[in-house]
Write a protein that holds these residues in place. Structure first.
Motif, PDB file in Angstrom:
ATOM      1  N   HIS A   1       2.087  46.758 -28.347  1.00 40.97           N
ATOM      2  CA  HIS A   1       0.933  47.452 -28.910  1.00 40.97           C
ATOM      3  C   HIS A   1       0.651  48.758 -28.161  1.00 40.97           C
ATOM      4  O   HIS A   1       0.310  49.773 -28.787  1.00 40.97           O
TER       5      HIS A   1
ATOM      6  N   THR B   1      -1.566  55.311 -37.524  1.00 40.89           N
ATOM      7  CA  THR B   1      -2.294  54.179 -36.942  1.00 40.89           C
ATOM      8  C   THR B   1      -1.334  53.348 -36.101  1.00 40.89           C
ATOM      9  O   THR B   1      -0.110  53.444 -36.238  1.00 40.89           O
TER      10      THR B   1
ATOM     11  N   LYS C   1      -0.918  50.172 -36.312  1.00 33.96           N
ATOM     12  CA  LYS C   1      -0.221  49.227 -37.190  1.00 33.96           C
ATOM     13  C   LYS C   1       0.972  49.896 -37.869  1.00 33.96           C
ATOM     14  O   LYS C   1       2.050  49.297 -37.990  1.00 33.96           O
TER      15      LYS C   1
ATOM     16  N   GLY D   1      -4.161  41.847 -37.611  1.00 35.36           N
ATOM     17  CA  GLY D   1      -5.600  41.658 -37.804  1.00 35.36           C
ATOM     18  C   GLY D   1      -6.239  40.849 -36.690  1.00 35.36           C
ATOM     19  O   GLY D   1      -7.434  40.998 -36.410  1.00 35.36           O
TER      20      GLY D   1
ATOM     21  N   ASN E   1      -4.531  42.324 -31.608  1.00 34.51           N
ATOM     22  CA  ASN E   1      -4.590  43.777 -31.439  1.00 34.51           C
ATOM     23  C   ASN E   1      -5.486  44.100 -30.251  1.00 34.51           C
ATOM     24  O   ASN E   1      -6.214  43.247 -29.743  1.00 34.51           O
TER      25      ASN E   1
ATOM     26  N   ASN F   1      -7.290  47.301 -30.190  1.00 32.33           N
ATOM     27  CA  ASN F   1      -8.135  48.477 -30.426  1.00 32.33           C
ATOM     28  C   ASN F   1      -8.966  48.408 -31.702  1.00 32.33           C
ATOM     29  O   ASN F   1      -9.340  49.437 -32.242  1.00 32.33           O
ATOM     30  N   THR F   2      -9.266  47.200 -32.189  1.00 39.22           N
ATOM     31  CA  THR F   2     -10.163  47.085 -33.342  1.00 39.22           C
ATOM     32  C   THR F   2     -11.460  46.416 -32.879  1.00 39.22           C
ATOM     33  O   THR F   2     -11.591  46.000 -31.728  1.00 39.22           O
ATOM     34  N   TRP F   3     -12.412  46.286 -33.782  1.00 41.41           N
ATOM     35  CA  TRP F   3     -13.697  45.706 -33.417  1.00 41.41           C
ATOM     36  C   TRP F   3     -13.568  44.238 -33.008  1.00 41.41           C
ATOM     37  O   TRP F   3     -14.399  43.713 -32.263  1.00 41.41           O
TER      38      TRP F   3
ATOM     39  N   SER G   1     -10.899  42.912 -31.332  1.00 34.49           N
ATOM     40  CA  SER G   1      -9.708  42.929 -30.488  1.00 34.49           C
ATOM     41  C   SER G   1      -9.711  41.789 -29.484  1.00 34.49           C
ATOM     42  O   SER G   1     -10.707  41.073 -29.324  1.00 34.49           O
TER      43      SER G   1
END
Length: 436
Positions: A124, A137, A139, A160, A163, A165-167, A169
């Motif tokens: 990642h 991105t 992804k 999903g 990861n 770096n998402t809300w 994560s």
């Protein structure tokens, strides 16, 4: 029972633990913890690649006891059980060790610790660099990287959840786990302590309502933490039964620890009027139940993976059935299930504090072996030097002493903060005089 205990037979204000009485064990745990921390600091800076697995093993092993303590107070309150009132404070104190547990788990947030543990994070981070240069991105960058490395298709499909770096994560979930468990433990102990001020049954009712709502969040927390920290060691592997498998071990081991702590306290002269052979029998039956439950889940997971024969799934057991790990696997079958099953079948043995405590010592040892067996085999293949890493067992012992020793020291000293049992709970006498 040959006698009936009333509130007048119990000391006003309950029983307060004096750490000086248990100074030998508490002091020994403190010394072990300090020596372990010193050794761990040395290994962290000199052998980070191998020591990262040792620290994860020690942290997760200790974490299971805290999680188990949280489960037992939730179950006790949600089921409106009265027998456990006499021992509930032991669980409350154990569950409220979660913040200290979070401090020991914090090194898992460091990139130098994550690098040898979680290969998917390395991919990642590499994809993030490509995404920055290509203005895409992460992804999409992972998808392009998967053209050359087909194994990365799994990371693309799991993006999903896996990861950085998402809300939602890995980092967000890490803090969320400790926040949820802290909130549950703090709230339930808070209601228990409020009851010691007025003795009102409304606090029991409130705890039951709270527990019924938060049992679901507890289950999700344990499941996701088990996936993030252990399943994430091999991002290609997956199991639909992993969360339940870990939960069964948490409940099993924490009940064993509960019995050992109570026996120790009774040996020092505490809780002799509130804990009887009937309580040992009840806790022994729960130990027996989770012995069988763990075996059922462990076999179901193995059977489904063996029957499906999917490469990504079978790798987990193939690794643990080669070289020395094969004998560890056989030992777990016998020691984790067959032995405790036979020993806990007898009612007199479950009622005998000495005998059941010896069984609990064995249970804690087998739980240690089980967690070790789940974590450490991933260390060898990741370094390309076989399953066993020469000399790494010293790092494993150092990490275990640092985390479990220090947490044990803090937990036993923390018992002195409040009464050893909720002395104004209206159902305490019903618990003290329980017959089953």
């Amino acid at each position: 029972m040959s006698h009936h205990v009333t509130f007048n037979d119990l000391p006003q204000g309950g029983e307060k633990f004096e750490p000086a009485k248990g100074g030998k064990i508490i002091g020994a745990l403190g010394l072990v913890g300090v020596l372990g921390l010193v050794a761990s600091a040395f290994f962290f800076f000199t052998k980070t690649d191998t020591f990262a697995y040792s620290w994860l093993f020690a942290v997760f092993f200790t974490f299971t006891f805290v999680v188990g303590g949280c489960f037992w107070i939730l179950l006790h309150s949600a089921s409106n059980s009265s027998w456990g009132v006499a021992v509930r404070r032991i669980w409350e104190n154990l569950a409220n060790m979660i913040l200290a547990m979070g401090i020991f788990a914090a090194p898992l947030l460091l990139p130098q610790v994550q690098k040898p543990l979680y290969e998917w994070m390395n991919h990642h981070r590499e994809a993030a660099v490509h995404a920055h240069h290509d203005h895409t991105t992460v992804k999409e960058a992972l998808h392009h990287m998967s053209v050359e490395n087909p194994h990365l298709h799994a990371l693309v499909s799991k993006f999903g959840y896996m990861n950085l770096n998402t809300w939602f994560s890995w980092y967000t979930r890490f803090f969320l786990y400790f926040l949820i468990l802290w909130y549950i433990a703090r709230t339930l102990r808070g209601k228990s302590l409020k009851q010691e001020q007025d003795g009102d049954i409304k606090h029991t009712i409130s705890a039951r309502q709270f527990s019924c709502r938060w049992l679901l969040f507890y289950a999700l927390t344990v499941t996701f933490a088990a996936y993030d920290w252990l399943v994430g060691l091999d991002y290609l592997w997956f199991s639909t039964m992993w969360g339940v498998y870990i939960f069964a071990g948490c409940a099993w081991a924490s009940m064993g620890l509960t019995i050992l702590v109570i026996t120790w306290l009774r040996g020092l002269g505490y809780m002799k009027k509130v804990v009887t052979d009937e309580h040992y029998h009840l806790m022994g039956k729960l130990l027996f139940a989770f012995t069988v439950f763990w075996a059922y889940i462990a076999f179901s997971q193995y059977f489904l993976i063996w029957y499906a024969n999917i490469t990504e799934e079978t790798r987990f057991y193939l690794t643990r059935n080669t070289e020395g790990w094969r004998w560890v696997s056989i030992f777990i079958v016998i020691g984790h299930f067959v032995g405790p099953f036979l020993l806990l079948l007898s009612q007199p043995r479950k009622k005998n504090p000495v005998v059941v405590s010896l069984v609990c010592l064995w249970i804690l040892f087998m739980h240690l072996v089980d967690i070790y067996w789940n974590v450490i085999p991933e260390r060898g293949p990741s370094l390309g030097i076989g399953v066993w890493v020469p000399g790494a067992w010293v790092q494993d012992i150092a990490a275990l002493c640092a985390v479990f020793g220090t947490m044990g020291f803090l937990y036993l000293r923390g018992l002195a903060k409040y009464s050893l049992y909720p002395w104004r709970d209206p159902r305490l006498i019903e618990s003290v005089n329980v017959i089953n």
